[in-house]
Design an enzyme around this catalytic site. Structure first.
Site, PDB file in Angstrom:
ATOM      1  N   SER A  17       0.854  -1.190   0.000  1.00 45.43           N
ATOM      2  CA  SER A  17       0.000   0.000   0.000  1.00 45.43           C
ATOM      3  C   SER A  17       0.882   1.229   0.000  1.00 45.43           C
ATOM      4  O   SER A  17       1.679   1.435   0.924  1.00 45.43           O
ATOM      5  CB  SER A  17      -0.877   0.017   1.251  1.00 45.43           C
ATOM      6  OG  SER A  17      -1.352   1.339   1.460  1.00 45.43           O
TER       7      SER A  17
ATOM      8  N   HIS B  43      -1.222  -1.362  -4.260  1.00 42.14           N
ATOM      9  CA  HIS B  43      -2.496  -1.052  -3.574  1.00 42.14           C
ATOM     10  C   HIS B  43      -2.562   0.454  -3.360  1.00 42.14           C
ATOM     11  O   HIS B  43      -1.659   1.058  -2.787  1.00 42.14           O
ATOM     12  CB  HIS B  43      -2.552  -1.805  -2.251  1.00 42.14           C
ATOM     13  CG  HIS B  43      -3.850  -1.675  -1.528  1.00 42.14           C
ATOM     14  ND1 HIS B  43      -4.982  -2.395  -1.863  1.00 42.14           N
ATOM     15  CD2 HIS B  43      -4.219  -0.886  -0.478  1.00 42.14           C
ATOM     16  CE1 HIS B  43      -5.974  -2.074  -1.048  1.00 42.14           C
ATOM     17  NE2 HIS B  43      -5.538  -1.150  -0.197  1.00 42.14           N
TER      18      HIS B  43
ATOM     19  N   ASP C 221      -4.739   3.522  -1.896  1.00 46.36           N
ATOM     20  CA  ASP C 221      -5.793   3.849  -0.928  1.00 46.36           C
ATOM     21  C   ASP C 221      -6.354   5.252  -1.160  1.00 46.36           C
ATOM     22  O   ASP C 221      -5.638   6.243  -1.022  1.00 46.36           O
ATOM     23  CB  ASP C 221      -5.230   3.762   0.497  1.00 46.36           C
ATOM     24  CG  ASP C 221      -5.055   2.325   0.951  1.00 46.36           C
ATOM     25  OD1 ASP C 221      -6.011   1.543   0.831  1.00 46.36           O
ATOM     26  OD2 ASP C 221      -3.955   1.992   1.433  1.00 46.36           O
TER      27      ASP C 221
ATOM     28  N   MET D  67      -8.918   7.994   0.142  1.00 45.13           N
ATOM     29  CA  MET D  67      -9.725   8.407   1.304  1.00 45.13           C
ATOM     30  C   MET D  67     -10.220   9.834   1.085  1.00 45.13           C
ATOM     31  O   MET D  67      -9.482  10.679   0.571  1.00 45.13           O
ATOM     32  CB  MET D  67      -8.877   8.346   2.570  1.00 45.13           C
ATOM     33  CG  MET D  67      -8.225   6.994   2.798  1.00 45.13           C
ATOM     34  SD  MET D  67      -7.327   6.962   4.347  1.00 45.13           S
ATOM     35  CE  MET D  67      -6.538   5.355   4.258  1.00 45.13           C
TER      36      MET D  67
ATOM     37  N   HIS E 146      -8.425   1.018  -3.880  1.00 47.99           N
ATOM     38  CA  HIS E 146      -9.319   0.764  -2.752  1.00 47.99           C
ATOM     39  C   HIS E 146     -10.020   2.084  -2.428  1.00 47.99           C
ATOM     40  O   HIS E 146      -9.421   2.989  -1.839  1.00 47.99           O
ATOM     41  CB  HIS E 146      -8.473   0.259  -1.572  1.00 47.99           C
ATOM     42  CG  HIS E 146      -9.213   0.110  -0.288  1.00 47.99           C
ATOM     43  ND1 HIS E 146      -8.588  -0.122   0.920  1.00 47.99           N
ATOM     44  CD2 HIS E 146     -10.552   0.154  -0.006  1.00 47.99           C
ATOM     45  CE1 HIS E 146      -9.486  -0.208   1.889  1.00 47.99           C
ATOM     46  NE2 HIS E 146     -10.683  -0.035   1.351  1.00 47.99           N
TER      47      HIS E 146
ATOM     48  N   MET F 274     -12.219   4.405  -0.467  1.00 44.49           N
ATOM     49  CA  MET F 274     -12.850   4.686   0.827  1.00 44.49           C
ATOM     50  C   MET F 274     -13.504   6.048   0.677  1.00 44.49           C
ATOM     51  O   MET F 274     -13.065   7.044   1.272  1.00 44.49           O
ATOM     52  CB  MET F 274     -11.801   4.652   1.952  1.00 44.49           C
ATOM     53  CG  MET F 274     -11.305   3.245   2.257  1.00 44.49           C
ATOM     54  SD  MET F 274      -9.743   3.219   3.165  1.00 44.49           S
ATOM     55  CE  MET F 274      -8.587   3.287   1.795  1.00 44.49           C
TER      56      MET F 274
ATOM     57  N   MET G 297     -11.095  -6.218   5.487  1.00 42.42           N
ATOM     58  CA  MET G 297     -10.327  -5.272   6.299  1.00 42.42           C
ATOM     59  C   MET G 297     -10.015  -5.916   7.645  1.00 42.42           C
ATOM     60  O   MET G 297     -10.916  -6.387   8.345  1.00 42.42           O
ATOM     61  CB  MET G 297     -11.119  -3.987   6.542  1.00 42.42           C
ATOM     62  CG  MET G 297     -11.386  -3.140   5.305  1.00 42.42           C
ATOM     63  SD  MET G 297      -9.916  -2.615   4.408  1.00 42.42           S
ATOM     64  CE  MET G 297      -9.081  -1.605   5.623  1.00 42.42           C
TER      65      MET G 297
ATOM     66  N   ASP H 223      -6.362  -6.643   4.261  1.00 43.59           N
ATOM     67  CA  ASP H 223      -5.772  -5.299   4.315  1.00 43.59           C
ATOM     68  C   ASP H 223      -5.816  -4.770   5.745  1.00 43.59           C
ATOM     69  O   ASP H 223      -6.887  -4.589   6.309  1.00 43.59           O
ATOM     70  CB  ASP H 223      -6.584  -4.384   3.373  1.00 43.59           C
ATOM     71  CG  ASP H 223      -6.032  -2.971   3.266  1.00 43.59           C
ATOM     72  OD1 ASP H 223      -4.966  -2.682   3.850  1.00 43.59           O
ATOM     73  OD2 ASP H 223      -6.686  -2.146   2.587  1.00 43.59           O
TER      74      ASP H 223
HETATM   75  C1  DX5 Z   1      -6.315   1.421   5.696  1.00 47.52           C
HETATM   76  C2  DX5 Z   1      -5.819   1.124   4.309  1.00 47.52           C
HETATM   77  C3  DX5 Z   1      -4.707   0.160   4.258  1.00 47.52           C
HETATM   78  C4  DX5 Z   1      -3.443   0.623   4.933  1.00 47.52           C
HETATM   79  C5  DX5 Z   1      -2.641  -0.567   5.330  1.00 47.52           C
HETATM   80  O1  DX5 Z   1      -7.498   2.138   5.608  1.00 47.52           O
HETATM   81  O2  DX5 Z   1      -6.861   0.593   3.527  1.00 47.52           O
HETATM   82  O3  DX5 Z   1      -4.424  -0.217   2.919  1.00 47.52           O
HETATM   83  O4  DX5 Z   1      -2.657   1.439   4.120  1.00 47.52           O
HETATM   84  O5  DX5 Z   1      -1.566  -0.114   6.066  1.00 47.52           O
HETATM   85  P1  DX5 Z   1      -0.823  -1.056   7.107  1.00 47.52           P
HETATM   86  O6  DX5 Z   1      -0.284  -2.210   6.337  1.00 47.52           O
HETATM   87  O7  DX5 Z   1       0.241  -0.168   7.662  1.00 47.52           O
HETATM   88  O8  DX5 Z   1      -1.844  -1.463   8.129  1.00 47.52           O
HETATM   89 ZN    ZN Z   2      -6.406  -0.337   1.533  1.00 50.90          ZN
END
Ligand code: DX5
Ligand code: ZN
Length: 221
Positions: A9, A34, A36, A38, A67, A69, A138, A176
Site C-alpha cells: 500500500s 495497492h 488507498d 480516502m 481501494h 474509501m 479489512m 488489508d
Molecule cells: C487502511 C488502508 C490500508 C493501509 C494498510 O485504511 O486501507 O491499505 O494502508 O496499512 P498497514 O499495512 O500499515 O496497516
Molecule cells: Zn487499503
C-alpha cells in the site's frame, strides 16, 4: 498450489518520491500496487485521487488496485478507470446501488470488488457474486496505515474463502490492515491469497528483504 500476491500500500510511501517508490517496490517483488483513496467523509482522512493514479501508471506494469474509501462511489469510478486502474473495490455501505457500482467498474474494463470493514457482514455478497472479482477483508478499521491487525478478521477470511469455493469463480481474496511478516501465514492459512502491506514494507529501508521474508512465510502453504 495457491498463487500468493503481495500488494504494497503506497499510503506509507514517500509521496514526494512516489514514482521512484512504486518502481522500487515492484523491483523488490511486489505483484500489485495497492492505492488507498480516502475522502475525509467516508473515512476521517484525505489521500490521493485519479491524478496521482495517472501519474504513477507509466512507472509500473503491475496491476493498480484502487481501494475506494469514498462516498459516494460511482462518480469517481470512470476517472480511476481512465487513470489506469486495473482493480477497483469499494465499501458496500458507501454505495446506494451496489450492483450498479460493480457493473459500472466492469463496464469500464476493470476488475470489481467489495470491501468489508471489521463489522460489515459478508451477506452483501449474496446476490452479486457473479459480478465480483475480488473480496477485500479489512483487518483494521479503514482510514489510517500502521494500525494493529484485528484477529477476528481470520474467521471472516475463512468464511469468504468458503463462499468463493462454493461459487466456483476465480475471485481474489485480499486482506488489508496490519499485515506483517509474523501474521501473513495466519491470514494465508485462513484463505487469503492477496496481502496488502503498507507500513510493514514502506516503513523499512529494504523493501526486498520484507517481501522475501513474507514469501518465505507463505512458501509451502
Ligand atoms: C487502511 C488502508 C490500508 C493501509 C494498510 O485504511 O486501507 O491499505 O494502508 O496499512 P498497514 O499495512 O500499515 O496497516
Ligand atoms: Zn487499503
Amino acid at each position: 498450489m495457491t498463487t500468493f500476491r503481495i500488494a504494497p500500500s503506497i499510503l506509507s510511501a514517500d509521496f514526494a518520491r512516489l514514482g521512484e517508490e512504486v518502481r522500487n517496490v515492484v523491483s523488490a517483488g511486489a505483484d500489485i500496487i495497492h492505492f488507498d483513496v480516502m475522502d475525509n467523509h467516508y473515512v476521517p482522512n484525505l489521500t490521493i485521487g485519479p491524478l496521482v493514479c495517472q501519474a504513477i501508471r507509466p512507472h509500473v506494469d503491475v496491476p493498480i488496485d484502487v481501494h475506494l474509501m469514498v462516498k459516494p462511489v460511482d462518480r469517481i469510478i470512470p476517472d480511476f478507470a481512465k487513470a489506469g486502474a486495473n482493480i477497483i473495490t469499494f465499501h458496500p455501505e458507501a454505495s446506494d446501488h451496489i450492483d450498479r457500482s460493480l457493473q459500472l467498474i466492469r463496464d469500464h474494463g476493470c476488475k470489481a470488488g467489495l470491501v468489508f470493514n471489521p463489522a460489515t457482514p459478508l451477506s452483501y455478497l449474496e446476490h452479486v457474486m457473479d459480478k465480483i472479482d475480488m473480496i477485500l477483508i479489512m483487518s483494521v478499521n479503514p482510514g489510517f496505515g500502521g494500525q494493529s491487525f484485528i484477529p477476528q478478521a481470520l474467521k471472516k477470511i475463512a468464511e469468504a474463502r468458503r463462499l468463493i469455493n462454493e461459487s466456483g469463480r476465480d475471485i481474489m481474496l485480499e486482506v488489508d490492515g496490519g499485515i506483517k511478516i509474523d501474521n501473513i501465514a495466519a491470514a494465508a492459512k485462513a484463505g487469503a491469497d492477496t496481502f496488502v502491506a503498507g507500513s510493514a514494507i514502506f516503513g523499512q529501508p529494504d523493501y526486498k528483504a520484507v517481501i522475501d521474508a513474507m514469501r518465505t512465510q507463505l512458501a509451502g502453504l
